[in-house]
Design a protein around this motif. Structure first.
Motif, mmCIF file in Angstrom:
data_model
loop_
_atom_site.group_PDB
_atom_site.id
_atom_site.type_symbol
_atom_site.label_atom_id
_atom_site.label_comp_id
_atom_site.label_asym_id
_atom_site.label_seq_id
_atom_site.Cartn_x
_atom_site.Cartn_y
_atom_site.Cartn_z
ATOM 1 N N LEU A 170 -43.581 -30.922 -26.200
ATOM 2 C CA LEU A 170 -44.706 -30.011 -26.294
ATOM 3 C C LEU A 170 -45.429 -30.268 -27.610
ATOM 4 O O LEU A 170 -44.889 -30.035 -28.687
ATOM 5 N N CYS A 171 -46.644 -30.768 -27.511
ATOM 6 C CA CYS A 171 -47.435 -31.056 -28.704
ATOM 7 C C CYS A 171 -48.609 -30.088 -28.799
ATOM 8 O O CYS A 171 -49.130 -29.627 -27.783
ATOM 9 N N MET A 172 -48.994 -29.783 -30.013
ATOM 10 C CA MET A 172 -50.191 -28.982 -30.245
ATOM 11 C C MET A 172 -50.807 -29.409 -31.562
ATOM 12 O O MET A 172 -50.095 -29.796 -32.496
ATOM 13 N N GLY A 173 -52.129 -29.392 -31.608
ATOM 14 C CA GLY A 173 -52.785 -29.915 -32.798
ATOM 15 C C GLY A 173 -54.186 -29.387 -32.966
ATOM 16 O O GLY A 173 -54.572 -28.378 -32.364
ATOM 17 N N LEU A 174 -54.957 -30.075 -33.763
ATOM 18 C CA LEU A 174 -56.300 -29.636 -34.113
ATOM 19 C C LEU A 174 -57.331 -30.290 -33.210
ATOM 20 O O LEU A 174 -57.862 -31.361 -33.515
ATOM 21 N N ASP A 175 -57.581 -29.651 -32.066
ATOM 22 C CA ASP A 175 -58.697 -30.128 -31.253
ATOM 23 C C ASP A 175 -60.002 -29.699 -31.928
ATOM 24 O O ASP A 175 -59.999 -29.037 -32.969
ATOM 25 N N LYS A 176 -61.117 -30.061 -31.363
ATOM 26 C CA LYS A 176 -62.407 -29.832 -32.013
ATOM 27 C C LYS A 176 -62.883 -28.372 -31.939
ATOM 28 O O LYS A 176 -63.853 -28.002 -32.609
ATOM 29 N N SER A 177 -62.226 -27.569 -31.132
ATOM 30 C CA SER A 177 -62.579 -26.137 -31.032
ATOM 31 C C SER A 177 -64.069 -25.965 -30.729
ATOM 32 O O SER A 177 -64.747 -25.106 -31.315
ATOM 33 N N ASP A 178 -64.585 -26.781 -29.819
ATOM 34 C CA ASP A 178 -66.013 -26.772 -29.516
ATOM 35 C C ASP A 178 -66.297 -26.448 -28.058
ATOM 36 O O ASP A 178 -67.365 -26.776 -27.528
ATOM 37 N N GLY A 179 -65.352 -25.772 -27.398
ATOM 38 C CA GLY A 179 -65.600 -25.324 -26.035
ATOM 39 C C GLY A 179 -66.453 -24.065 -26.022
ATOM 40 O O GLY A 179 -66.711 -23.450 -27.059
ATOM 41 N N ARG A 180 -66.894 -23.696 -24.831
ATOM 42 C CA ARG A 180 -67.729 -22.499 -24.731
ATOM 43 C C ARG A 180 -67.367 -21.704 -23.494
ATOM 44 O O ARG A 180 -67.189 -22.265 -22.411
ATOM 45 N N PHE A 237 -48.680 -30.919 -41.427
ATOM 46 C CA PHE A 237 -48.166 -30.275 -42.622
ATOM 47 C C PHE A 237 -48.105 -31.222 -43.820
ATOM 48 O O PHE A 237 -48.199 -30.796 -44.958
ATOM 49 N N GLU A 238 -47.936 -32.503 -43.545
ATOM 50 C CA GLU A 238 -47.922 -33.514 -44.604
ATOM 51 C C GLU A 238 -48.868 -34.646 -44.229
ATOM 52 O O GLU A 238 -49.031 -34.963 -43.051
ATOM 53 N N ASN A 239 -49.482 -35.272 -45.250
ATOM 54 C CA ASN A 239 -50.440 -36.362 -45.025
ATOM 55 C C ASN A 239 -51.500 -35.946 -44.004
ATOM 56 O O ASN A 239 -51.746 -36.621 -42.997
ATOM 57 N N PHE A 240 -52.121 -34.820 -44.269
ATOM 58 C CA PHE A 240 -53.042 -34.184 -43.338
ATOM 59 C C PHE A 240 -54.146 -35.135 -42.877
ATOM 60 O O PHE A 240 -54.807 -35.782 -43.675
ATOM 61 N N ASP A 241 -54.309 -35.203 -41.552
ATOM 62 C CA ASP A 241 -55.353 -36.020 -40.946
ATOM 63 C C ASP A 241 -56.083 -35.140 -39.938
ATOM 64 O O ASP A 241 -55.584 -34.892 -38.838
ATOM 65 N N LYS A 242 -57.232 -34.663 -40.294
ATOM 66 C CA LYS A 242 -57.944 -33.677 -39.489
ATOM 67 C C LYS A 242 -58.234 -34.165 -38.074
ATOM 68 O O LYS A 242 -58.273 -33.366 -37.129
ATOM 69 N N GLU A 243 -58.416 -35.453 -37.902
ATOM 70 C CA GLU A 243 -58.750 -36.010 -36.590
ATOM 71 C C GLU A 243 -57.537 -36.146 -35.686
ATOM 72 O O GLU A 243 -57.671 -36.148 -34.456
ATOM 73 N N ARG A 244 -56.348 -36.273 -36.280
ATOM 74 C CA ARG A 244 -55.149 -36.592 -35.488
ATOM 75 C C ARG A 244 -53.951 -35.710 -35.841
ATOM 76 O O ARG A 244 -52.816 -36.078 -35.576
ATOM 77 N N ALA A 245 -54.176 -34.557 -36.420
ATOM 78 C CA ALA A 245 -53.068 -33.705 -36.872
ATOM 79 C C ALA A 245 -52.451 -32.932 -35.706
ATOM 80 O O ALA A 245 -53.150 -32.240 -34.966
ATOM 81 N N PHE A 246 -51.125 -33.056 -35.559
ATOM 82 C CA PHE A 246 -50.417 -32.297 -34.527
ATOM 83 C C PHE A 246 -48.937 -32.231 -34.856
ATOM 84 O O PHE A 246 -48.453 -32.897 -35.781
ATOM 85 N N GLY A 306 -68.247 -16.135 -27.184
ATOM 86 C CA GLY A 306 -67.818 -17.185 -26.268
ATOM 87 C C GLY A 306 -67.822 -18.575 -26.861
ATOM 88 O O GLY A 306 -67.226 -19.503 -26.286
ATOM 89 N N HIS A 307 -68.446 -18.749 -28.014
ATOM 90 C CA HIS A 307 -68.512 -20.065 -28.649
ATOM 91 C C HIS A 307 -67.214 -20.366 -29.404
ATOM 92 O O HIS A 307 -66.530 -19.467 -29.885
ATOM 93 N N GLY A 308 -66.898 -21.651 -29.520
ATOM 94 C CA GLY A 308 -65.742 -22.065 -30.315
ATOM 95 C C GLY A 308 -64.417 -21.965 -29.600
ATOM 96 O O GLY A 308 -63.378 -21.775 -30.240
ATOM 97 N N PHE A 309 -64.420 -22.114 -28.275
ATOM 98 C CA PHE A 309 -63.150 -22.079 -27.541
ATOM 99 C C PHE A 309 -62.270 -23.263 -27.927
ATOM 100 O O PHE A 309 -62.747 -24.383 -28.137
ATOM 101 N N SER A 310 -60.972 -23.013 -28.004
ATOM 102 C CA SER A 310 -59.991 -24.066 -28.331
ATOM 103 C C SER A 310 -58.760 -23.915 -27.453
ATOM 104 O O SER A 310 -58.354 -22.800 -27.120
ATOM 105 N N GLY A 311 -58.165 -25.044 -27.103
ATOM 106 C CA GLY A 311 -56.881 -25.035 -26.408
ATOM 107 C C GLY A 311 -55.736 -25.296 -27.357
ATOM 108 O O GLY A 311 -54.607 -25.564 -26.932
ATOM 109 N N ASN A 312 -56.023 -25.221 -28.671
ATOM 110 C CA ASN A 312 -55.041 -25.470 -29.739
ATOM 111 C C ASN A 312 -54.383 -26.843 -29.622
ATOM 112 O O ASN A 312 -53.240 -27.034 -30.056
ATOM 113 N N GLY A 313 -55.088 -27.772 -29.013
ATOM 114 C CA GLY A 313 -54.560 -29.131 -28.909
ATOM 115 C C GLY A 313 -53.322 -29.253 -28.044
ATOM 116 O O GLY A 313 -52.579 -30.242 -28.148
#
Length: 573
Positions: free
Chosen positions: A433-443, A355-364, A318-325
């Motif tokens: 429709l946007c999707m990105g790197l959320d923190k994947s820290d849901g439970r 895909f380019e200029n990867f920014d882990k905090e704001r990538a989508f 159950g740990h690590g739930f994500s909505g895929n941003g």
């Protein structure tokens, strides 16, 4: 000991469909598939207002919290919509699972997303062979273009491409799992039918924009048109629709249910017939849970914490739930047409640091979405009066002008209708429709009533959501849109997001002290501490992937199947 099947697969989407086919090939006539939803054929997806209003999957006794517009009584419809802590989830029920309503996009995520949370044995390079196979089986290709065929002209694609250029961003066509004919170089005319390479009848896409409500001409390459079709018609897999797995319990050497057993001697799975409520036990050698992220986590949590039949499952379940941003926005009344009611639901993507200029905090990524014509007519009917004044005035002038000139009745009515309909609000509306790197820290966990609960810390992913908000506002300026708004549930004070890509909860890892399922090649996807019990769906993801996850779900499922069968997959099913 007598078994009902060599293997039982729970679910039939991009995970279950793959496993059903591969296991049925290994053990012909001896594989079962349990799917809670209905089987849908040509023209079977609802379209009338009455039928659409009841097109939800609701089991009254399950106790799940759902939006107010969802009926309270039990129905076995297509859409399963649930409300949780700060997030709503939309998923599908039907033979084909989420592939029945997905946006058709096949997209490999960039290597950068496979960070330290992904096990060393499951990086991008390790999944490449499986991506390649699923791309061929699912028929992924970019939308056909033809200068001499106006039906192939996609206004929306050009709209997004030009705006991306103005924003200094890169727009690319995405591979689509949509049927345009067997030969990629010679697309079949829209609407024409033929059998695909696996023997299933399909129509070439007719650009109706109804992908997300079920394709009535079977142009969507859902798993019932390939993997499941082969499993059932070539290898004799037994498919039970409108049946739902209730519990999984291991058997001991004497053939009795024994919570202390490890699955070496098989399992008993209790399955409920949703049409009459009867519950039947099936004894099988191995089980694959592919019920989707919510379904698989809920089933395993109940087995571990409520029924105590699988007590040894990792505490990380159950740990690590994500909505895929996932994030949905709209721009209304731009200075150029977008025509969102024509074509496959998505055709291209704009990259924002994924895909380019990867920014882990704001990538989508931002994709061009569409919606069916039936919704466009609804929007016209519900359009505020202020938007109708101009059309009414123009129509009145036309009526007076044509009355003075004494035209025929047909010309008079035609002119008036033209004035009223030419100000179509949808035509200059774009859906983002946007999707990105959320923190994947849901439970995910069970509440006090034994029902699935999701705790989603929205604020932890706020940098991503703010970056998406800013990009849509910049887009609005480029196209001179009059109005911009996000999904209504995102507005204050609710601040609830909506995801159609729930992921995580059964994380892949080398040990049970790090995750729920095995990342070792020979036991890939197996639940730690148990034999012959596997997971194969989006719940395997350790993190969000940013891109549409269907390709990665299918690739992971192919790898799970290889670990079980010992056979390297190919597109020759």
């Amino acid at each position: 000991m007598k078994f009902d099947a060599e293997a039982l697969v729970i679910g039939s989407g991009f995970g279950g469909g793959v496993l059903a086919c591969r296991l049925a090939r290994k053990w012909p006539q001896d594989v079962m598939v349990v799917e809670r939803g209905k089987r849908y054929g040509f023209g079977a997806f609802p379209r009338s207002p009455h039928d659409m209003a009841n097109n939800f999957f609701v089991q009254r006794e399950d106790g799940h919290r759902r939006p107010r517009f969802v009926p309270k009584e039990s129905t076995n419809g297509l859409f399963d919509i649930r409300s949780y802590d700060h997030i709503d989830v939309v998923q599908a029920a039907g033979l084909g699972g989420g592939s029945l309503i997905y946006a058709n996009v096949w997209l490999e995520p960039p290597e950068a997303i496979f960070d330290e949370r992904w096990p060393a044995s499951c990086k991008k390079k390790d999944l490449e062979p499986y991506y390649a196979v699923t791309k061929k089986v699912l028929g992924a290709r970019t939308i056909p273009t033809a200068e001499n065929d106006p039906r192939r002209n996609m206004t929306r694609t050009q709209y997004f491409s030009k705006a991306a250029k103005a924003l200094g961003r890169k727009s690319e066509l995405v591979p689509l799992m949509v049927y345009f004919g067997k030969d990629p170089a010679r697309p079949l005319d829209p609407g024409l039918q033929e059998t695909n390479r696996y023997g299933a009848l399909q129509s070439s896409c007719n650009y109706c924009a109804e992908c997300d409500v079920g394709c009535n001409i079977q142009a969507k390459n859902s798993t019932d048109r390939n993997y499941l079709h082969v499993a059932e018609h070539k290898y004799g897999a037994r498919i039970l629709t409108e049946h739902e797995a209730q519990s999984i319990a291991p058997l001991n050497a004497s053939g009795h249910v024994d919570p202390t057993a490890d699955g070496q001697f098989g399992y008993e799975v209790l399955v409920r017939d949703l049409t009459n409520g009867n519950v039947r036990p099936f004894r099988v050698r191995r089980v694959v849970a592919s019920a989707g992220t919510l379904g698989t986590n809920e089933l395993l949590l109940k087995c571990r914490d409520r029924m105590k039949t699988l007590p040894k499952i990792s505490p990380y379940l159950g740990h690590g739930f994500s909505g895929n941003g996932d994030f949905l926005s709209f721009i209304v009344d731009a200075d150029r047409p977008a025509n969102p009611n024509y074509g496959p639901v998505i055709t291209q993507r704009i990259d924002f640091n994924l895909f380019e200029n990867f920014d882990k905090e704001r990538a989508f990524i931002m994709e061009d979405a569409s919606y069916p014509n039936i919704l466009a007519w609804f929007i016209e009917g519900q359009k505020p009066a202020i938007f109708k004044v101009k059309a009414f005035w123009r129509g009145l002038v036309e009526m007076i002008r044509t009355w003075i000139k004494h035209p025929t009745l047909g010309r008079r009515v035609g002119g008036i209708l033209n004035r009223f309909l030419s100000n179509d609000l949808s035509y200059k509306t774009s859906v983002h429709l946007c999707m990105g790197l959320d923190k994947s820290d849901g439970r995910m966990e069970l509440d006090s009533f034994g029902k699935l609960a999701i705790h989603w810390p929205t604020q932890n992913s706020r940098k991503l959501y703010d970056a998406i908000d800013q990009s849509v506002r910049q887009f609005k300026k480029v196209v001179n849109g009059r109005i911009m708004f996000h999904m209504p549930t995102w507005s204050w004070p609710m601040r609830r997001n909506v995801t159609v890509h729930p992921l995580g909860g059964c994380r892949l890892a080398p040990t049970a002290q790090q995750g729920v399922t095995s990342s070792q090649p020979e036991s890939f996807g197996a639940v730690h501490h148990y034999r012959n019990l596997y997971v194969a769906d989006g719940s395997l993801f350790p993190t969000a992937v940013g891109a549409n996850p269907s390709a990665t779900i299918a690739a992971l499922a192919e790898r799970v199947a290889q670990g079980i069968t010992g056979e390297m997959p190919s597109d020759d099913l």
